[in-house]
Design a protein around this motif. Structure first.
Motif, PDB file in Angstrom:
ATOM      1  N   THR A 306       1.662  -0.665  -9.648  1.00 35.08           N
ATOM      2  CA  THR A 306       2.590  -1.549  -9.890  1.00 35.08           C
ATOM      3  C   THR A 306       3.603  -1.553  -8.322  1.00 35.08           C
ATOM      4  OG1 THR A 306       2.716  -1.400 -12.220  1.00 35.08           O
ATOM      5  CG2 THR A 306       4.649  -2.135 -10.971  1.00 35.08           C
ATOM      6  N   ASN A 307       3.826  -0.265  -7.883  1.00 36.51           N
ATOM      7  CA  ASN A 307       4.494  -0.051  -6.900  1.00 36.51           C
ATOM      8  C   ASN A 307       3.841  -0.610  -5.584  1.00 36.51           C
ATOM      9  OD1 ASN A 307       7.193   1.115  -7.628  1.00 36.51           O
ATOM     10  ND2 ASN A 307       5.833   3.096  -8.069  1.00 36.51           N
ATOM     11  N   VAL A 308       2.599  -0.370  -5.515  1.00 37.65           N
ATOM     12  CA  VAL A 308       1.868  -0.658  -4.365  1.00 37.65           C
ATOM     13  C   VAL A 308       1.684  -2.309  -4.405  1.00 37.65           C
ATOM     14  CG1 VAL A 308      -0.790  -0.841  -3.365  1.00 37.65           C
ATOM     15  CG2 VAL A 308       0.586   1.083  -3.933  1.00 37.65           C
ATOM     16  N   ILE A 309       1.203  -2.872  -5.422  1.00 36.74           N
ATOM     17  CA  ILE A 309       1.310  -4.440  -5.598  1.00 36.74           C
ATOM     18  C   ILE A 309       2.444  -5.085  -5.178  1.00 36.74           C
ATOM     19  CG2 ILE A 309       1.040  -6.376  -7.099  1.00 36.74           C
ATOM     20  CD1 ILE A 309      -1.320  -4.680  -8.401  1.00 36.74           C
ATOM     21  N   ALA A 310       3.749  -4.561  -5.750  1.00 39.48           N
ATOM     22  CA  ALA A 310       4.996  -5.210  -5.363  1.00 39.48           C
ATOM     23  C   ALA A 310       5.231  -5.036  -3.916  1.00 39.48           C
ATOM     24  CB  ALA A 310       6.023  -4.303  -6.169  1.00 39.48           C
ATOM     25  N   VAL A 311       4.913  -4.080  -3.157  1.00 41.55           N
ATOM     26  CA  VAL A 311       4.917  -4.076  -1.804  1.00 41.55           C
ATOM     27  C   VAL A 311       4.180  -5.267  -1.108  1.00 41.55           C
ATOM     28  CG1 VAL A 311       4.843  -2.803   0.438  1.00 41.55           C
ATOM     29  CG2 VAL A 311       5.579  -1.652  -1.592  1.00 41.55           C
ATOM     30  N   LYS A 312       2.899  -5.396  -1.582  1.00 40.98           N
ATOM     31  CA  LYS A 312       1.804  -6.064  -1.093  1.00 40.98           C
ATOM     32  C   LYS A 312       2.558  -7.515  -1.178  1.00 40.98           C
ATOM     33  CE  LYS A 312      -3.004  -7.040  -1.255  1.00 40.98           C
ATOM     34  NZ  LYS A 312      -2.943  -8.726  -1.137  1.00 40.98           N
ATOM     35  N   GLN A 313       3.112  -7.916  -2.314  1.00 38.28           N
ATOM     36  CA  GLN A 313       3.767  -9.235  -2.542  1.00 38.28           C
ATOM     37  C   GLN A 313       4.871  -9.289  -2.093  1.00 38.28           C
ATOM     38  OE1 GLN A 313       3.511  -9.265  -6.920  1.00 38.28           O
ATOM     39  NE2 GLN A 313       1.336  -9.928  -6.901  1.00 38.28           N
ATOM     40  N   GLY A 314       5.527  -8.424  -1.047  1.00 38.65           N
ATOM     41  CA  GLY A 314       6.818  -8.613  -0.377  1.00 38.65           C
ATOM     42  C   GLY A 314       7.840  -8.349  -1.338  1.00 38.65           C
ATOM     43  N   LYS A 315       7.760  -7.704  -2.556  1.00 38.54           N
ATOM     44  CA  LYS A 315       9.042  -7.566  -3.378  1.00 38.54           C
ATOM     45  C   LYS A 315       9.293  -5.857  -3.221  1.00 38.54           C
ATOM     46  CE  LYS A 315       6.774 -10.805  -6.758  1.00 38.54           C
ATOM     47  NZ  LYS A 315       6.140 -10.928  -8.107  1.00 38.54           N
ATOM     48  N   THR A 316      10.419  -5.659  -3.721  1.00 38.58           N
ATOM     49  CA  THR A 316      10.985  -4.176  -3.444  1.00 38.58           C
ATOM     50  C   THR A 316      10.213  -3.544  -4.693  1.00 38.58           C
ATOM     51  OG1 THR A 316      12.967  -4.955  -2.739  1.00 38.58           O
ATOM     52  CG2 THR A 316      12.741  -2.733  -3.809  1.00 38.58           C
TER      53      THR A 316
END
Length: 328
Positions: A306-316
């Protein structure tokens, strides 16, 4: 933050158990446009192996591996280092910050499992069941008494999520629970635990369980002075960090009876350099698995992803480490 949603990412999973028992986390990464490769060694990677394995990756899901500055310097594409677990003391966060790499963890995902394991280690030492198991399986019918845990004084050093969970388990055995931490939690007080100094825990408790992170204040927290305050027959459990306990005074305490025994799940390296005390009959060892069950493995994997995907999507990412402390 930059949105990488349309880009193909390479993700290195070095955590030994990531993707091994639960495949759902990998499937989520692949659905998000990531190519995933998993630890081929079955152990934490050396610095050289880490550079070769993850050097060109966009994200790293790390377990008990060490990720020092001289490794991070070789991460030219890295956007996020996600801990498959809680403690991030083995990651050089200053170097990560310097290179614009985010660091995350998975707080609370294995707190009950570690608390269970800590209590299990305390009980094993108290009753010497590990030795009796060996005797009995060797057809040696040897009976001798252990010591009670019920109504003993139990000390908890570090009452974060895991320490609080341990306190909850301790209430099933005694109403004499002493706690030391920088922050006093109402939840802990509500269970009847009393906040005291570390020195009072050392001198008063029959069982002491460590649940602190490793930093300058906890390095060799249990040193010669700490052991000198303990009463004979104390049980010590360490599911926190190995370097919180100084080896030489620990060895002496195990020999002279200050400690009835030592239950340990954490080591400087994995597998560890063998210490003399590891061969002592009053030492119970497990291979850094206190937080590992099928259920916690899924939670840790999903949280890291979840943390990795958030970063990939430009989210904190939800579990971003704020440099100078964890978001947990």
């Amino acid at each position: 933050m930059k949105d990488y949603s349309g880009e193909h990412w390479k993700v290195a999973g070095t955590a030994v158990t990531f993707g091994k028992f639960y495949k759902g986390s990998i499937e989520r990464l692949e659905a998000a446009g990531c190519e995933v490769k998993l630890n081929p060694y079955g152990r934490p990677l050396t610095n050289e192996e880490m550079i070769e394995f993850a050097g060109d990756c966009d994200a790293l899901i790390v377990g008990n591996d060490k990720v020092p500055a001289n490794v991070i310097e070789h991460f030219h594409n890295m956007k996020v280092i996600a801990k498959h677990g809680v403690g991030v003391d083995a990651i050089d966060k200053d170097q990560a910050k310097k290179q614009g790499i985010l660091v995350t963890n998975a707080p609370g995902t294995n707190k009950d499992e570690v608390a269970d394991a800590a209590m299990c280690l305390a009980l094993m030492v108290a009753r010497d069941f590990h030795t009796m198991n060996t005797h009995t399986k060797n057809h040696e019918w040897i009976k001798y008494p252990g010591v009670d845990v019920v109504d003993k004084t139990i000390g908890v050093i570090g009452a974060g999520a895991i320490g609080t969970a341990f306190v909850r388990r301790a209430t099933g055995f005694t109403d004499k629970i002493l706690v030391n931490d920088l922050v006093e939690r109402d939840e802990v007080k509500a269970m009847g635990a009393k906040y005291v100094s570390k020195e009072e825990i050392y001198s008063s408790c029959d069982i002491i369980s460590l649940h602190v992170p490793l930093d300058e204040s906890t390095f060799h927290l249990l040193d010669e002075k700490a052991f000198s305050l303990m009463k004979p027959g104390t049980i010590l459990v360490n599911t926190a960090r190995s370097k919180c306990v100084e080896v030489e005074p620990l060895t002496k305490a195990l020999k002279d009876g200050t400690l009835r025994g030592y239950g340990v799940d954490v080591y400087d390296f994995e597998p560890p350099a063998w210490l003399d005390l590891f061969d002592f009959p009053n030492v119970v060892m497990t291979p850094h698995v206190a937080g590992t069950t099928y259920e916690s493995n899924q939670r840790m994997g999903d949280t890291a992803v979840t943390n990795v995907i958030a970063v990939k999507q430009g989210k904190t990412p939800p579990n971003l480490i704020t440099f100078g402390g964890a978001s947990a």
